[in-house]
Design a protein around this motif. Structure first.
Motif, PDB file in Angstrom:
ATOM      1  N   SER A   1       0.825  -1.209   0.000  1.00  0.00           N
ATOM      2  CA  SER A   1       0.000   0.000   0.000  1.00  0.00           C
ATOM      3  C   SER A   1       0.862   1.262   0.000  1.00  0.00           C
ATOM      4  CB  SER A   1      -0.922   0.022   1.219  1.00  0.00           C
ATOM      5  OG  SER A   1      -1.815  -1.061   1.164  1.00  0.00           O
ATOM      6  N   ILE A   2       1.935   1.228   0.773  1.00  0.00           N
ATOM      7  CA  ILE A   2       2.859   2.369   0.813  1.00  0.00           C
ATOM      8  C   ILE A   2       3.475   2.575  -0.571  1.00  0.00           C
ATOM      9  CG2 ILE A   2       5.056   3.174   1.770  1.00  0.00           C
ATOM     10  CD1 ILE A   2       4.176   1.642   4.376  1.00  0.00           C
ATOM     11  N   SER A   3       3.829   1.486  -1.205  1.00  0.00           N
ATOM     12  CA  SER A   3       4.412   1.539  -2.540  1.00  0.00           C
ATOM     13  C   SER A   3       3.451   2.172  -3.541  1.00  0.00           C
ATOM     14  CB  SER A   3       4.789   0.124  -2.979  1.00  0.00           C
ATOM     15  OG  SER A   3       5.296   0.117  -4.280  1.00  0.00           O
ATOM     16  N   GLU A   4       2.184   1.831  -3.437  1.00  0.00           N
ATOM     17  CA  GLU A   4       1.189   2.431  -4.337  1.00  0.00           C
ATOM     18  C   GLU A   4       1.099   3.943  -4.126  1.00  0.00           C
ATOM     19  OE1 GLU A   4      -2.428   0.259  -3.655  1.00  0.00           O
ATOM     20  OE2 GLU A   4      -1.843  -1.336  -5.042  1.00  0.00           O
ATOM     21  N   ILE A   5       1.179   4.377  -2.878  1.00  0.00           N
ATOM     22  CA  ILE A   5       1.133   5.811  -2.577  1.00  0.00           C
ATOM     23  C   ILE A   5       2.361   6.512  -3.172  1.00  0.00           C
ATOM     24  CG2 ILE A   5       1.231   7.535  -0.738  1.00  0.00           C
ATOM     25  CD1 ILE A   5      -0.361   5.477   1.011  1.00  0.00           C
ATOM     26  N   ILE A   6       3.538   5.939  -2.966  1.00  0.00           N
ATOM     27  CA  ILE A   6       4.773   6.545  -3.479  1.00  0.00           C
ATOM     28  C   ILE A   6       4.758   6.573  -5.010  1.00  0.00           C
ATOM     29  CG2 ILE A   6       7.277   6.229  -3.698  1.00  0.00           C
ATOM     30  CD1 ILE A   6       7.242   5.191  -0.784  1.00  0.00           C
ATOM     31  N   ASP A   7       4.293   5.492  -5.620  1.00  0.00           N
ATOM     32  CA  ASP A   7       4.307   5.398  -7.082  1.00  0.00           C
ATOM     33  C   ASP A   7       3.334   6.356  -7.768  1.00  0.00           C
ATOM     34  OD1 ASP A   7       6.297   3.511  -7.009  1.00  0.00           O
ATOM     35  OD2 ASP A   7       4.956   1.801  -7.266  1.00  0.00           O
ATOM     36  N   ARG A   8       2.369   6.883  -7.049  1.00  0.00           N
ATOM     37  CA  ARG A   8       1.414   7.832  -7.645  1.00  0.00           C
ATOM     38  C   ARG A   8       2.111   9.069  -8.194  1.00  0.00           C
ATOM     39  NH1 ARG A   8      -2.933   7.786  -2.903  1.00  0.00           N
ATOM     40  NH2 ARG A   8      -3.645   5.660  -3.212  1.00  0.00           N
TER      41      ARG A   8
ATOM     42  N   ASN B   1       5.235   9.285  -9.283  1.00  0.00           N
ATOM     43  CA  ASN B   1       5.982   8.875 -10.474  1.00  0.00           C
ATOM     44  C   ASN B   1       7.186   9.765 -10.766  1.00  0.00           C
ATOM     45  OD1 ASN B   1       6.311   6.944 -12.398  1.00  0.00           O
ATOM     46  ND2 ASN B   1       5.038   7.957 -13.928  1.00  0.00           N
ATOM     47  N   GLN B   2       7.800  10.310  -9.717  1.00  0.00           N
ATOM     48  CA  GLN B   2       8.979  11.153  -9.903  1.00  0.00           C
ATOM     49  C   GLN B   2       9.966  10.890  -8.773  1.00  0.00           C
ATOM     50  OE1 GLN B   2       8.299  15.399  -9.773  1.00  0.00           O
ATOM     51  NE2 GLN B   2       9.345  15.606 -11.738  1.00  0.00           N
ATOM     52  N   TYR B   3      11.182  10.562  -9.126  1.00  0.00           N
ATOM     53  CA  TYR B   3      12.252  10.307  -8.158  1.00  0.00           C
ATOM     54  C   TYR B   3      11.882   9.198  -7.163  1.00  0.00           C
ATOM     55  CZ  TYR B   3      13.516  14.941  -9.881  1.00  0.00           C
ATOM     56  OH  TYR B   3      13.799  16.021 -10.676  1.00  0.00           O
ATOM     57  N   ASN B   4      11.131   8.224  -7.618  1.00  0.00           N
ATOM     58  CA  ASN B   4      10.669   7.180  -6.704  1.00  0.00           C
ATOM     59  C   ASN B   4      11.806   6.394  -6.078  1.00  0.00           C
ATOM     60  OD1 ASN B   4       8.095   7.961  -7.234  1.00  0.00           O
ATOM     61  ND2 ASN B   4       7.580   6.213  -8.503  1.00  0.00           N
ATOM     62  N   SER B   5      12.863   6.154  -6.824  1.00  0.00           N
ATOM     63  CA  SER B   5      13.960   5.354  -6.268  1.00  0.00           C
ATOM     64  C   SER B   5      14.555   6.036  -5.040  1.00  0.00           C
ATOM     65  CB  SER B   5      15.044   5.088  -7.310  1.00  0.00           C
ATOM     66  OG  SER B   5      15.649   6.297  -7.728  1.00  0.00           O
ATOM     67  N   MET B   6      14.662   7.345  -5.075  1.00  0.00           N
ATOM     68  CA  MET B   6      15.219   8.061  -3.922  1.00  0.00           C
ATOM     69  C   MET B   6      14.234   8.082  -2.755  1.00  0.00           C
ATOM     70  SD  MET B   6      18.249   8.545  -4.729  1.00  0.00           S
ATOM     71  CE  MET B   6      18.801   9.463  -3.313  1.00  0.00           C
ATOM     72  N   LYS B   7      12.952   8.101  -3.052  1.00  0.00           N
ATOM     73  CA  LYS B   7      11.953   8.024  -1.981  1.00  0.00           C
ATOM     74  C   LYS B   7      12.012   6.650  -1.320  1.00  0.00           C
ATOM     75  CE  LYS B   7       8.824  11.478  -3.765  1.00  0.00           C
ATOM     76  NZ  LYS B   7       7.493  11.774  -4.287  1.00  0.00           N
ATOM     77  N   TYR B   8      12.170   5.614  -2.140  1.00  0.00           N
ATOM     78  CA  TYR B   8      12.296   4.266  -1.573  1.00  0.00           C
ATOM     79  C   TYR B   8      13.587   4.120  -0.773  1.00  0.00           C
ATOM     80  CZ  TYR B   8       8.239   2.566  -4.131  1.00  0.00           C
ATOM     81  OH  TYR B   8       6.963   2.364  -4.585  1.00  0.00           O
ATOM     82  N   LEU B   9      14.646   4.736  -1.267  1.00  0.00           N
ATOM     83  CA  LEU B   9      15.906   4.689  -0.537  1.00  0.00           C
ATOM     84  C   LEU B   9      15.755   5.381   0.820  1.00  0.00           C
ATOM     85  CD1 LEU B   9      18.937   4.029  -0.421  1.00  0.00           C
ATOM     86  CD2 LEU B   9      19.336   6.305  -1.368  1.00  0.00           C
ATOM     87  N   ALA B  10      15.174   6.570   0.814  1.00  0.00           N
ATOM     88  CA  ALA B  10      14.949   7.289   2.071  1.00  0.00           C
ATOM     89  C   ALA B  10      14.062   6.467   2.994  1.00  0.00           C
ATOM     90  CB  ALA B  10      14.322   8.657   1.793  1.00  0.00           C
ATOM     91  N   PHE B  11      13.029   5.870   2.440  1.00  0.00           N
ATOM     92  CA  PHE B  11      12.131   5.024   3.231  1.00  0.00           C
ATOM     93  C   PHE B  11      12.915   3.880   3.870  1.00  0.00           C
ATOM     94  CE2 PHE B  11       9.357   1.340   3.648  1.00  0.00           C
ATOM     95  CZ  PHE B  11       8.301   1.868   4.383  1.00  0.00           C
ATOM     96  N   GLY B  12      13.735   3.190   3.076  1.00  0.00           N
ATOM     97  CA  GLY B  12      14.522   2.070   3.602  1.00  0.00           C
ATOM     98  C   GLY B  12      15.467   2.513   4.706  1.00  0.00           C
TER      99      GLY B  12
ATOM    100  N   LYS C   1      13.209  -2.062  -3.496  1.00  0.00           N
ATOM    101  CA  LYS C   1      12.519  -1.247  -4.495  1.00  0.00           C
ATOM    102  C   LYS C   1      13.458  -0.161  -5.042  1.00  0.00           C
ATOM    103  CE  LYS C   1       8.092  -0.718  -5.653  1.00  0.00           C
ATOM    104  NZ  LYS C   1       7.478  -1.134  -6.841  1.00  0.00           N
ATOM    105  N   ALA C   2      14.216   0.473  -4.159  1.00  0.00           N
ATOM    106  CA  ALA C   2      15.141   1.533  -4.582  1.00  0.00           C
ATOM    107  C   ALA C   2      16.206   0.982  -5.521  1.00  0.00           C
ATOM    108  CB  ALA C   2      15.796   2.172  -3.358  1.00  0.00           C
ATOM    109  N   PHE C   3      16.827  -0.123  -5.131  1.00  0.00           N
ATOM    110  CA  PHE C   3      17.909  -0.687  -5.939  1.00  0.00           C
ATOM    111  C   PHE C   3      17.393  -1.270  -7.251  1.00  0.00           C
ATOM    112  CE2 PHE C   3      20.021  -1.318  -1.623  1.00  0.00           C
ATOM    113  CZ  PHE C   3      20.756  -0.161  -1.732  1.00  0.00           C
ATOM    114  N   SER C   4      16.173  -1.766  -7.264  1.00  0.00           N
ATOM    115  CA  SER C   4      15.631  -2.330  -8.505  1.00  0.00           C
ATOM    116  C   SER C   4      15.208  -1.237  -9.487  1.00  0.00           C
ATOM    117  CB  SER C   4      14.464  -3.277  -8.213  1.00  0.00           C
ATOM    118  OG  SER C   4      13.374  -2.588  -7.643  1.00  0.00           O
ATOM    119  N   GLU C   5      14.944  -0.031  -8.976  1.00  0.00           N
ATOM    120  CA  GLU C   5      14.528   1.064  -9.860  1.00  0.00           C
ATOM    121  C   GLU C   5      15.691   1.945 -10.320  1.00  0.00           C
ATOM    122  OE1 GLU C   5      11.231   3.399  -8.611  1.00  0.00           O
ATOM    123  OE2 GLU C   5       9.953   1.648  -8.295  1.00  0.00           O
ATOM    124  N   ASP C   6      16.794   1.927  -9.589  1.00  0.00           N
ATOM    125  CA  ASP C   6      17.913   2.811  -9.929  1.00  0.00           C
ATOM    126  C   ASP C   6      19.223   2.126  -9.578  1.00  0.00           C
ATOM    127  OD1 ASP C   6      19.756   4.834 -10.341  1.00  0.00           O
ATOM    128  OD2 ASP C   6      18.695   6.320  -9.133  1.00  0.00           O
TER     129      ASP C   6
END
Length: 143
Positions: free
Chosen positions: A58-65, A67-78, A110-115
């Motif tokens: 669910s968190i991933s769906e919110i972040i993906d909405r 659609n900009q700099y998602n890899s860095m958001k996932y990195l920060a999240f991690g 998610k971060a590493f798989s996207e960037d």
């Protein structure tokens, strides 16, 4: 523009790590959690209350909405979830740290798989999080 944003996120994470480590050393756990929460709000756009309620999917769906700099958001999240796990493991109050470490790994994955160009120092954070989780017998779930 993307490189500027990456640098901004990395600098913010460095400052957050430093502050949280200082608070943990002083056993100021509530202050450390508040620092992480502020980081989550500014870097990911979510607060800890939301993250505690929702699954990573669910968190991933919110972040993906966005659609900009998602890899860095996932990195920060991690990174921030890993810090929350560290705070709770030092408090030794409950097993919440396992939940945070699991969410951290999801974020790192998610971060590493996207960037593929994410700074290598964050790979060490992911490995450290894995080492913490390896101390426990956990079931594997894949979203």
């Amino acid at each position: 523009m993307k490189n500027d944003y990456k640098k901004e996120v990395e600098n913010s994470l460095d400052l957050i790590y430093e502050e949280v480590d200082k608070r943990i050393a002083d056993k100021e756990y509530d202050e450390a959690k508040e620092i992480v929460n502020k980081g989550l709000k500014s870097l990911v756009g979510l607060d800890i209350g939301t993250i505690e309620v929702f699954s990573f999917h669910s968190i991933s769906e919110i972040i993906d909405r966005e659609n900009q700099y998602n890899s860095m958001k996932y990195l920060a999240f991690g990174c921030l979830m890993s810090l929350m796990g560290k705070i709770y493991s030092k408090k030794s109050e409950d097993t919440s740290y396992v939940i945070y470490y699991e969410k951290a790994l999801d974020g790192f994955y998610k971060a590493f798989s996207e960037d593929e160009e994410i700074n290598e120092k964050y790979t060490e954070d992911a490995v450290d999080t894995c080492k913490e989780l390896s101390k426990y017998e956990l079931s594997i779930e894949i979203d």
